[in-house]
Design a protein around this motif. Structure first.
Motif, short mmCIF file in Angstrom:
data_model
loop_
_atom_site.label_atom_id
_atom_site.label_comp_id
_atom_site.label_asym_id
_atom_site.label_seq_id
_atom_site.Cartn_x
_atom_site.Cartn_y
_atom_site.Cartn_z
N ASP A 99 9.37 4.25 23.64
CA ASP A 99 10.80 3.71 23.92
C ASP A 99 11.12 2.63 23.00
O ASP A 99 10.57 1.60 22.80
N GLY A 100 12.41 2.95 22.33
CA GLY A 100 12.91 1.98 21.52
C GLY A 100 12.58 1.93 20.15
O GLY A 100 12.79 1.18 19.36
N VAL A 101 11.35 2.50 19.57
CA VAL A 101 10.77 2.88 18.44
C VAL A 101 11.32 4.03 17.54
O VAL A 101 11.47 5.13 18.21
N SER A 102 11.77 3.80 16.37
CA SER A 102 12.26 4.75 15.53
C SER A 102 11.13 4.98 14.44
O SER A 102 10.22 3.99 14.25
N ALA A 103 10.91 6.23 13.87
CA ALA A 103 10.08 6.33 12.69
C ALA A 103 10.77 7.34 11.65
O ALA A 103 11.20 8.38 12.02
N ALA A 104 10.39 7.02 10.47
CA ALA A 104 10.79 7.90 9.18
C ALA A 104 9.19 8.09 8.74
O ALA A 104 8.59 7.43 8.57
N PHE A 105 9.46 9.37 8.35
CA PHE A 105 8.01 10.10 7.54
C PHE A 105 8.22 10.24 6.40
O PHE A 105 9.14 10.99 6.06
N ASP A 106 7.14 10.07 5.39
CA ASP A 106 7.25 10.51 3.89
C ASP A 106 5.97 11.36 4.06
O ASP A 106 4.59 10.68 4.15
N VAL A 107 5.89 12.68 3.92
CA VAL A 107 4.72 13.43 4.10
C VAL A 107 4.47 14.06 2.84
O VAL A 107 5.11 14.74 2.15
N GLN A 108 3.30 14.04 2.28
CA GLN A 108 2.83 15.01 1.21
C GLN A 108 1.50 15.89 1.53
O GLN A 108 0.48 15.34 2.20
N VAL A 109 2.03 17.01 1.17
CA VAL A 109 0.86 18.01 1.49
C VAL A 109 0.00 18.64 0.62
O VAL A 109 0.73 18.56 -0.58
N PRO A 110 -0.95 19.13 0.82
CA PRO A 110 -1.70 20.08 -0.36
C PRO A 110 -0.88 21.02 -1.03
O PRO A 110 0.10 21.56 -0.51
N ALA A 111 -0.86 21.16 -2.19
CA ALA A 111 -0.03 21.94 -3.22
C ALA A 111 -0.27 23.46 -2.53
O ALA A 111 -1.56 23.75 -2.19
N GLY A 112 0.66 24.39 -2.42
CA GLY A 112 0.45 25.68 -1.63
C GLY A 112 0.53 25.86 -0.15
O GLY A 112 0.62 26.76 0.06
N THR A 113 0.86 24.60 0.40
CA THR A 113 1.02 24.33 1.58
C THR A 113 2.57 24.72 2.11
O THR A 113 3.44 24.28 1.52
N ALA A 114 2.50 25.59 3.25
CA ALA A 114 3.98 25.66 3.74
C ALA A 114 4.17 24.81 5.05
O ALA A 114 3.42 24.28 5.51
N VAL A 115 5.43 24.39 5.40
CA VAL A 115 5.99 23.67 6.29
C VAL A 115 6.39 24.63 7.55
O VAL A 115 7.31 25.57 7.11
N GLY A 116 6.22 24.15 8.63
CA GLY A 116 6.62 24.76 10.03
C GLY A 116 8.08 24.27 10.23
O GLY A 116 9.17 24.31 9.51
N GLU A 117 8.10 23.49 11.54
CA GLU A 117 9.49 22.91 11.79
C GLU A 117 9.63 21.46 11.63
O GLU A 117 8.58 20.72 11.73
N ALA B 170 5.34 25.63 -0.19
CA ALA B 170 5.47 27.17 -0.24
C ALA B 170 6.42 27.80 0.53
O ALA B 170 6.53 28.91 0.32
N GLY B 171 6.86 27.18 1.65
CA GLY B 171 7.95 27.71 2.49
C GLY B 171 8.58 26.62 3.67
O GLY B 171 7.51 25.80 3.97
N VAL B 172 9.59 27.04 3.98
CA VAL B 172 10.18 26.33 5.26
C VAL B 172 10.69 26.94 6.31
O VAL B 172 11.64 28.02 6.39
N GLU B 173 9.95 26.71 7.42
CA GLU B 173 10.49 27.84 8.66
C GLU B 173 11.94 27.39 9.31
O GLU B 173 12.48 28.07 9.33
N SER B 174 12.03 25.82 9.42
CA SER B 174 13.03 25.48 9.92
C SER B 174 13.29 23.80 9.51
O SER B 174 12.45 23.05 9.58
N ALA B 175 14.42 23.45 9.12
CA ALA B 175 14.80 21.84 9.02
C ALA B 175 16.06 21.50 9.66
O ALA B 175 17.04 22.12 9.31
N THR B 176 15.87 20.84 10.81
CA THR B 176 17.06 20.34 11.48
C THR B 176 17.12 18.92 11.77
O THR B 176 16.13 18.40 12.34
N THR B 177 18.50 18.48 11.48
CA THR B 177 18.70 17.29 12.23
C THR B 177 20.18 17.00 12.68
O THR B 177 20.92 17.98 12.54
N ASP B 178 20.44 16.10 13.59
CA ASP B 178 21.55 15.92 14.26
C ASP B 178 22.66 15.30 13.28
O ASP B 178 23.87 15.63 13.08
N ASN B 179 22.23 14.16 12.65
CA ASN B 179 23.08 13.35 11.86
C ASN B 179 22.24 13.08 10.55
O ASN B 179 21.60 12.24 10.57
#
Length: 251
Positions: free
Chosen positions: A103-121, A135-144
């Motif tokens: 509650d009241g905490v925000s978080a921004a993420f910088d993520v590095q994945v192994p080469a050849g890895t796909a991302v989900g949501e 390797a691929g993206v299932e979905s990328a969604t933001t409000d603002n």
């Protein structure tokens, strides 16, 4: 060194390790940066990320682990200290998100994945999503915020309420594709080798398709829509905006 906690069901096989943290006060907010690493539960599994009022960036690196830099912000050090950067494993792969007392905490993420890895949501409430080289993206969604996917494998869905959407869509397509903004421009760079029915639609703005050899090209001026067929037209690639320009070009 910030304490480390193993949450129930959190990355036991994908053992998380906290490699460092740094905190500071800024504009009556306590800010802290944490670096955490997770093992992938298995090969060919996807990585999902859920931000909380912050940007989400995903790219690749040479390591076999998933490296996460999380930038946390909250009204006090105690409040931020109650939140944990967690990696939940399941049938769909590894999911990175904020856990604990958030509650009241925000978080921004910088993520590095192994080469050849796909991302989900990939999702966040208020922030940009930026994806490169996966390797691929299932979905990328933001409000603002904006959504950008470049030099990556096939993208299934990229959506925002307020912001621009810009994606690269290589061939072959893995299925239907949607790129949508309620208020913002939408741009899709599509491989000329893709087999797709291409649809560009806007309520308030301009539509355009450039450098793609489409058959059965149709334009409906009343609906602000352009439609055509690329290759065999096997899948549908839809780019649309309520308020913004929509364009396709060749990848």
């Amino acid at each position: 060194m910030h304490r480390r906690a193993l949450l129930g069901g959190v990355a036991a096989a994908a053992a998380a390790s906290l490699t460092g943290c740094m905190g500071a006060l800024s504009d009556d907010q306590y800010e802290e940066t944490r670096d955490v690493e997770f093992d992938l539960p298995a090969e060919d599994t996807a990585v999902s990320v859920s931000g909380k009022h912050g940007d989400v960036a995903v790219s690749t690196h040479d390591s076999e682990q998933v490296a996460v830099t999380a930038r946390l912000s909250g009204p006090s050090e105690e409040r931020v200290d109650g939140a944990e950067v967690a990696g939940q494993t399941g049938a769909d792969g590894l999911s990175v998100a904020l856990a604990g007392t958030t509650d009241g905490v925000s978080a921004a993420f910088d993520v590095q994945v192994p080469a050849g890895t796909a991302v989900g949501e990939l999702e966040t409430s208020n922030g940009d999503i930026d994806v490169q080289d996966v390797a691929g993206v299932e979905s990328a969604t933001t409000d603002n915020g904006g959504v950008t996917v470049q030099s990556a494998g096939p993208v299934s869905a990229a959506e925002t309420t307020n912001g621009a959407v810009t994606i690269d869509e290589p061939a072959p397509l893995s299925g239907d594709v949607t790129a949508v903004s309620e208020n913002g421009d939408v741009s899709v760079s599509l491989s000329p080798d893709a087999d797709a029915e291409v649809v560009a639609r806007t309520d308030n703005g301009e539509t355009g398709i450039e450098d793609l050899e489409l058959s059965d090209l149709r334009r409906d001026g009343d609906d602000g829509m352009v439609r055509g067929v690329l290759g065999e037209g096997t899948h549908e690639v839809v780019a649309e905006s309520n308020n913004g320009d929509v364009e396709f070009d060749a990848l």
